[in-house]
Design a protein around this motif. Structure first.
Motif, PDB file in Angstrom:
ATOM      1  N   MET A  60      -8.881   0.983  -8.475  1.00 38.49           N
ATOM      2  CA  MET A  60      -8.146   1.040  -7.203  1.00 38.49           C
ATOM      3  C   MET A  60      -9.161   1.165  -6.073  1.00 38.49           C
ATOM      4  O   MET A  60      -9.988   2.085  -6.062  1.00 38.49           O
ATOM      5  CB  MET A  60      -7.200   2.236  -7.202  1.00 38.49           C
ATOM      6  N   LYS A  66      -8.502  -3.970   5.432  1.00 39.53           N
ATOM      7  CA  LYS A  66      -7.137  -4.142   4.946  1.00 39.53           C
ATOM      8  C   LYS A  66      -6.301  -2.863   5.063  1.00 39.53           C
ATOM      9  O   LYS A  66      -5.213  -2.790   4.502  1.00 39.53           O
ATOM     10  CB  LYS A  66      -7.153  -4.616   3.487  1.00 39.53           C
ATOM     11  N   HIS A 188      -4.797   4.094  -9.368  1.00 44.44           N
ATOM     12  CA  HIS A 188      -3.637   3.728  -8.565  1.00 44.44           C
ATOM     13  C   HIS A 188      -2.740   4.923  -8.259  1.00 44.44           C
ATOM     14  O   HIS A 188      -2.455   5.753  -9.130  1.00 44.44           O
ATOM     15  CB  HIS A 188      -2.809   2.675  -9.298  1.00 44.44           C
ATOM     16  N   GLU A 193      -1.590   2.872  -2.254  1.00 44.51           N
ATOM     17  CA  GLU A 193      -1.129   1.493  -2.101  1.00 44.51           C
ATOM     18  C   GLU A 193      -0.437   1.296  -0.758  1.00 44.51           C
ATOM     19  O   GLU A 193      -0.597   0.250  -0.106  1.00 44.51           O
ATOM     20  CB  GLU A 193      -0.185   1.134  -3.242  1.00 44.51           C
ATOM     21  N   GLU A 198      -5.683  -1.534  -3.218  1.00 41.33           N
ATOM     22  CA  GLU A 198      -5.264  -2.506  -4.224  1.00 41.33           C
ATOM     23  C   GLU A 198      -6.128  -2.368  -5.471  1.00 41.33           C
ATOM     24  O   GLU A 198      -7.198  -1.748  -5.439  1.00 41.33           O
ATOM     25  CB  GLU A 198      -5.387  -3.926  -3.676  1.00 41.33           C
ATOM     26  N   GLU A 199      -5.654  -2.946  -6.552  1.00 38.57           N
ATOM     27  CA  GLU A 199      -6.414  -2.920  -7.796  1.00 38.57           C
ATOM     28  C   GLU A 199      -7.228  -4.204  -7.933  1.00 38.57           C
ATOM     29  O   GLU A 199      -6.726  -5.300  -7.673  1.00 38.57           O
ATOM     30  CB  GLU A 199      -5.477  -2.761  -8.996  1.00 38.57           C
TER      31      GLU A 199
END
Length: 217
Positions: A60, A66, A188, A193, A198-199
């Motif tokens: 993660m 982003k 995660h 998230e 993100e993964e």
């Protein structure tokens, strides 16, 4: 399972099991901790247990550009409710993170030995804390290991709504301004998230960590 002895070494991360567990044992010396983080490995274990070393796949992460900031958080960022400092009370942030009750987790992984280890890293300049204040009261914060181009977030706490989000967003924005490629979030969570994490595959993560490519994301 790889059992660590006194030698300063880790097996390749590809040797981790499907849960990401790579090795057991060793110590929490600054040298071993730095080798671990630079190798894509982190410690995570319960109090009174053997030291467990992890390298999960997928990983993660958050690419700084982003980051997702909700309308309500943009309002919080604009007003004067909170102010941010860095590295002014690392130990207090650590203590508060250790007290947080986390879903599905008994006790804390921030054991007395772990606390001393990260304090040592902080004193050597490899760990960093971000503190959130409401007036003169510490109400939130986070800490992590700073590798120069990747910030490895370890834990955060919040004593007031949005305080830890404020710390996280501010940390990410600073990392972006200073050219960091990645925030390592390790595993995660829905909370991470929601903030844009993100993964990615462990292989991709390792290439970024080892500075073998510029993601351009």
């Amino acid at each position: 399972m790889f059992f660590l002895g006194d030698r300063l070494e880790f097996p390749p991360v590809e040797a981790a099991n499907e849960d990401g567990l790579l090795a057991v044992g060793g110590d929490l010396s600054p040298e071993r901790l730095l080798l671990a983080y630079k190798s894509g490995i982190f410690p995570w274990f319960n109090e009174d247990a053997l030291i467990l070393w992890w390298s999960p796949d997928p990983r993660m992460v958050l690419f700084p550009n982003k980051i997702k900031i909700s309308k309500s958080m943009r309002k919080v960022l604009r007003n004067d409710q909170f102010r941010l400092t860095q590295n002014t009370c690392f130990e207090e942030v650590l203590d508060n993170c250790a007290k947080v009750q986390r879903k599905g987790q008994e006790g804390t992984w921030i054991t007395p030995k772990m606390k001393l280890a990260y304090l040592d890293l902080f004193e050597k300049g490899f760990a960093k804390s971000f503190e959130v204040w409401e007036g003169d009261v510490l109400v939130g914060g986070l800490y992590g290991v700073d590798l120069g181009h990747v910030f490895c977030g370890e834990s955060m706490f919040s004593a007031k709504p949005n305080a830890s989000k404020f710390a996280f967003i501010k940390m990410v924005q600073e990392c972006e301004e200073n050219g960091y490629k990645l925030i390592d979030c390790q595993v995660h969570t829905e909370h991470l998230e929601s903030l844009g994490a993100e993964e990615i595959s462990r292989d991709f993560f390792m290439k970024i960590l080892q500075d073998q490519l510029y993601t351009g994301q």
